[in-house]
Enzyme design. Structure first.
Site, PDB file in Angstrom:
ATOM      1  N   LYS A 132       2.964  -0.007  16.208  1.00 32.50           N
ATOM      2  CA  LYS A 132       4.149  -0.025  15.352  1.00 32.50           C
ATOM      3  C   LYS A 132       4.312   1.285  14.585  1.00 32.50           C
ATOM      4  CE  LYS A 132       6.257  -2.561  11.540  1.00 32.50           C
ATOM      5  NZ  LYS A 132       6.143  -3.687  10.616  1.00 32.50           N
ATOM      6  N   GLN A 133       3.194   1.780  14.038  1.00 36.16           N
ATOM      7  CA  GLN A 133       3.270   2.911  13.116  1.00 36.16           C
ATOM      8  C   GLN A 133       1.958   3.696  13.149  1.00 36.16           C
ATOM      9  OE1 GLN A 133       3.352  -0.479  10.257  1.00 36.16           O
ATOM     10  NE2 GLN A 133       2.728   1.090   8.802  1.00 36.16           N
TER      11      GLN A 133
ATOM     12  N   GLU B 298       0.802  -3.006  12.603  1.00 36.86           N
ATOM     13  CA  GLU B 298       0.896  -4.467  12.434  1.00 36.86           C
ATOM     14  C   GLU B 298       1.169  -5.226  13.731  1.00 36.86           C
ATOM     15  OE1 GLU B 298       3.886  -4.641   9.353  1.00 36.86           O
ATOM     16  OE2 GLU B 298       2.355  -4.786   7.798  1.00 36.86           O
TER      17      GLU B 298
ATOM     18  N   TRP C 150       0.825  -1.212   0.000  1.00 35.21           N
ATOM     19  CA  TRP C 150       0.000   0.000   0.000  1.00 35.21           C
ATOM     20  C   TRP C 150       0.861   1.265   0.000  1.00 35.21           C
ATOM     21  CZ3 TRP C 150      -1.799   2.736   4.929  1.00 35.21           C
ATOM     22  CH2 TRP C 150      -0.905   2.537   5.984  1.00 35.21           C
ATOM     23  N   ASP C 151       2.137   1.112   0.285  1.00 34.14           N
ATOM     24  CA  ASP C 151       3.077   2.236   0.277  1.00 34.14           C
ATOM     25  C   ASP C 151       2.908   3.064  -1.003  1.00 34.14           C
ATOM     26  OD1 ASP C 151       3.901   0.069   1.900  1.00 34.14           O
ATOM     27  OD2 ASP C 151       5.988   0.696   1.887  1.00 34.14           O
TER      28      ASP C 151
HETATM   29  O1  IFM Z   1       3.630  -1.531   3.951  1.00 33.96           O
HETATM   30  C1  IFM Z   1       4.539  -1.554   4.996  1.00 33.96           C
HETATM   31  C2  IFM Z   1       3.787  -1.876   6.261  1.00 33.96           C
HETATM   32  O2  IFM Z   1       2.838  -0.909   6.555  1.00 33.96           O
HETATM   33  C3  IFM Z   1       4.751  -2.017   7.420  1.00 33.96           C
HETATM   34  N1  IFM Z   1       5.725  -3.032   7.130  1.00 33.96           N
HETATM   35  C4  IFM Z   1       6.525  -2.741   5.930  1.00 33.96           C
HETATM   36  C5  IFM Z   1       5.617  -2.575   4.723  1.00 33.96           C
HETATM   37  C6  IFM Z   1       6.447  -2.208   3.491  1.00 33.96           C
HETATM   38  O3  IFM Z   1       7.018  -0.952   3.608  1.00 33.96           O
END
Ligand code: IFM
Length: 663
Positions: free
Chosen positions: A555-556, A443, A302-303
């Site tokens: 995580k993010q 995640e 999705w990046d």
């Molecule tokens: O798409 C990301 C995900 O959100 C977190 N892990 C790494 C992936 C690739 O950059």
């Protein structure tokens, strides 16, 4: 000249510099390694969109044979930067021209020798890459040169070629092979300005007599030919000029004006450089680690839709269209994936390799037991379909490309919404649809219920999709009917009813939206506390037994990303409350995180915080470091999403504008 320069050599930085000094043209990426390096030093010539799987291993993008291998020796002493004869070394990445250069000085006996080389991957011709070596000595000397196309390839899950053969006629050498899985022929053909002798296994040799002060030049003009393409020769000078002309045009077109702030200017120039070297040349998309290697299997996440597309829409609209077409082209695979789980609509691959989901069921290895850990990214990060739909919606909003919408765009959006509808569960007691058992962008918390990002994103997908359907039904009744033919009967009515009852988590009294059901009940500890509980530096924080799982540490950026995508749907007060609430719990364990907070900070008037986060994001590959290896698995590479996210923050939030020529 805008250039990244580094003086001195450190063996510890070989892998990191391979990423940092990467060159590429959207189709090929050549790592920032040195002429004398081999597969052991992770030399890589990555081909976008070409995948191969070796039995029992992860399928990944293919690296081609290396046409730039060259070791020059004097009296049996190789001119190798790692040897004690080296007394100075400098590497440079010329951002304005897209050229990598190195200059290394050696003292062999009494001779002072300078080895200079430059290389570029042509911005003008997708399959072309060229290099020039210049050698000078202050004493008369005879050098022996070993050069050719190195068939040894750095692979994470290879070897990817069988039937490898090499041949040489005068100065033209060739190494060819075919991929293991689909038997696709790949040839690297290279013209050397000097004939190669004693050619064997891709490599040949010759000797060079130099008078003191004279310069010897070796040009290498190579093509990577996938399929049945023909080689056509090119002179170095002509290729260089055409490349630089095109690259300069692109770089000037894309550059932002950081208003006299040198640090930000350089960081953004560097980010833009990376975005430009990834611009696809065909109907494939951009891998999460770009063209820096095979990490994450060279797959598309999705990046691309969320963090990269805005740059391409603004700067290179034709590339943006390719990225959208890639998802439309892979709609059949997304339908298949949905069907395989028993759902309708389109469930896009979490890690897409031309539509195929490359995400493994066991994406992590436990550092204590060395056993694979079951992860559910592929099965449960359903938000990928909403992200794809979001990208198409934004692309259409900008381009008003009705044809694209009628030729797959609208069908894709509605299929993504339909997938979520069929995935959802109707809670009879509460009288609402819920999205249970999902993973949001964070995640670390797997298999949660009603992740707010996911629910809202699908809600907007369905709402916007329905509004467009209505518009197209009026504007193009006949063509719209054709679109409907490819969708399940009653889809519009079903989606309408569904959106009316889909559960959307609302802000609490403090304005904070719970990330998912039960998140507020998790242990209230901050990132540092959780970090202090690690028993191993590479321990996985998430999944079933991770240190973060039972805590609020994420995580993010999760909800924050939703606000960035739909800022007008949430009041500034709510966005601020959530920003303040979630930031201390965010580990930024993904390169997608800092830039999300930078964008969010811009939206709530926190300029300074936005600026700091933007630099952290834009400088990620300049800083290097970070995790490069997890056990025996290489996880390093460049971070395109961080570059793209920094660009979004700079343009949307901090008001940096494109200015054309800033020299
Ligand atoms: O798409 C990301 C995900 O959100 C977190 N892990 C790494 C992936 C690739 O950059």
């Amino acid at each position: 000249m805008r250039a990244l320069k580094e003086k001195g050599f450190s063996a510890d930085k070989i892998v990191e510099n391979g990423n940092k000094f990467l060159i590429g043209n959207g189709y090929l990426g050549y790592r920032g390694t040195l002429d004398e390096f081999t597969a052991k030093e992770c030399v890589g010539l990555n081909i976008a969109g070409l995948y191969d799987g070796v039995k029992g291993k992860w399928r990944e993008t293919v690296n081609a044979f290396n046409p730039f291998f060259c070791v020059i020796s004097l009296c049996g002493v190789p001119l190798d930067v790692r040897r004690k004869e080296t007394f100075s070394h400098e590497a440079e990445l010329d951002l304005e021209r897209g050229v990598f250069r190195r200059e290394t000085k050696f003292l062999v006996g009494k001779a002072h020798i300078t080895l200079f080389s430059e290389r570029f991957v042509s911005a003008a011709e997708p399959d072309l890459l060229c290099s020039r070596i210049r050698l000078t000595s202050d004493m008369d000397a005879t050098f022996s040169v070993k050069a050719g196309i190195d068939p040894e390839i750095w692979d994470l899950n290879g070897p990817h070629f069988s039937h490898v053969e090499s041949a040489c006629h005068g100065g033209r050498a060739e190494v060819k092979g075919e991929t293991q899985e689909l038997h696709i022929p790949v040839r690297v053909v290279c013209d050397f300005s000097e004939p190669l002798q004693n050619f064997q296994g891709g490599l040949g040799e010759f000797s060079v007599r130099l008078k003191a002060g004279e310069t010897f030049t070796l040009d290498r003009v190579a093509r990577v030919l996938v399929g049945k393409k023909h080689f056509s020769g090119r002179d170095y000078e002509g290729a260089y000029e055409a490349h630089v002309r095109e690259w300069e045009r692109l770089f000037l077109l894309a550059r932002l004006d950081a208003k006299g702030d040198d640090r930000a200017q350089f960081a953004l120039d560097y980010s833009i450089y990376h975005l430009l070297i990834l611009a696809p040349k065909g109907r494939y998309s951009i891998a999460a680690r770009g063209l820096s290697g095979q990490t994450y299997k060279g797959a598309v996440f999705w990046d691309t839709e969320i963090f990269l597309l805005p740059f391409y829409m603004e700067v290179l609209p034709a590339c943006a269209k390719r990225l959208i077409e890639y998802r439309i082209d892979t709609l059949p695979a997304a339908r298949e994936k949905a069907k395989s789980y028993g759902y309708g609509g389109a469930f896009y691959a979490w890690e897409s390799q031309n539509g195929f989901d490359a995400c493994s069921d066991f994406n992590v290895t436990d550092v204590f037991t060395h056993r694979p850990v079951r992860t559910y990214f592929k099965d449960k990060q359903i938000h990928i379909s909403a992200d794809v739909a979001y990208a198409i919606l934004r692309y259409f909003e900008r381009t008003k490309d009705d044809d694209l919408m009628l030729e797959g765009g609208l069908e894709t959006i509605l299929s993504c919404a339909e997938f979520a509808r069929t995935y959802s569960y109707y809670n009879h007691i509460k009288g609402r649809y819920e999205l249970l058992d999902v993973i949001g962008p964070d995640e670390y918390h797997e298999r949660v219920n009603n992740n707010a990002y996911t629910n809202y994103m699908f809600y907007f997908t369905a709402k916007e999709g329905l509004a467009l359907a209505e518009e197209f039904a009026k504007k193009y009744p006949a063509r719209f009917k054709e679109v409907l033919c490819h969708l399940p009967e009653g889809i519009l009515q079903n989606l309408k009813e569904w959106t009316e009852k889909l559960y959307l988590l609302k802000p609490n009294a403090e304005g904070v939206i719970e990330q998912f059901d039960g998140y507020f009940r998790l242990e209230d500890v901050r990132v540092e506390e959780v970090r202090s509980r690690l028993r191993h530096p590479n321990e996985y924080w998430g999944g079933s037994g991770g240190v973060a799982t039972a805590t609020r540490v994420i995580k993010q950026a999760d909800l924050i990303t939703l606000f960035n995508l739909y800022p007008d749907r949430f009041s500034e007060e709510v966005r601020r409350a959530n920003y303040d609430f979630y930031l201390p719990y965010t580990e930024h364990g993904s390169s997608l995180s800092r830039c999300s907070y930078a964008i969010a900070a811009c939206g709530i008037g926190r300029r300074e915080e936005a600026y700091t986060a933007l630099l952290e994001s834009a400088e990620i590959d300049l800083r290097g470091g970070g995790k490069q290896w997890a056990g025996e698995i290489y996880i390093g590479g460049t971070h395109p999403a961080a570059s793209g996210g920094a660009w979004i923050a700079a343009t949307r939030g901090l008001g940096f504008e494109r200015k054309g020529d800033l020299k």
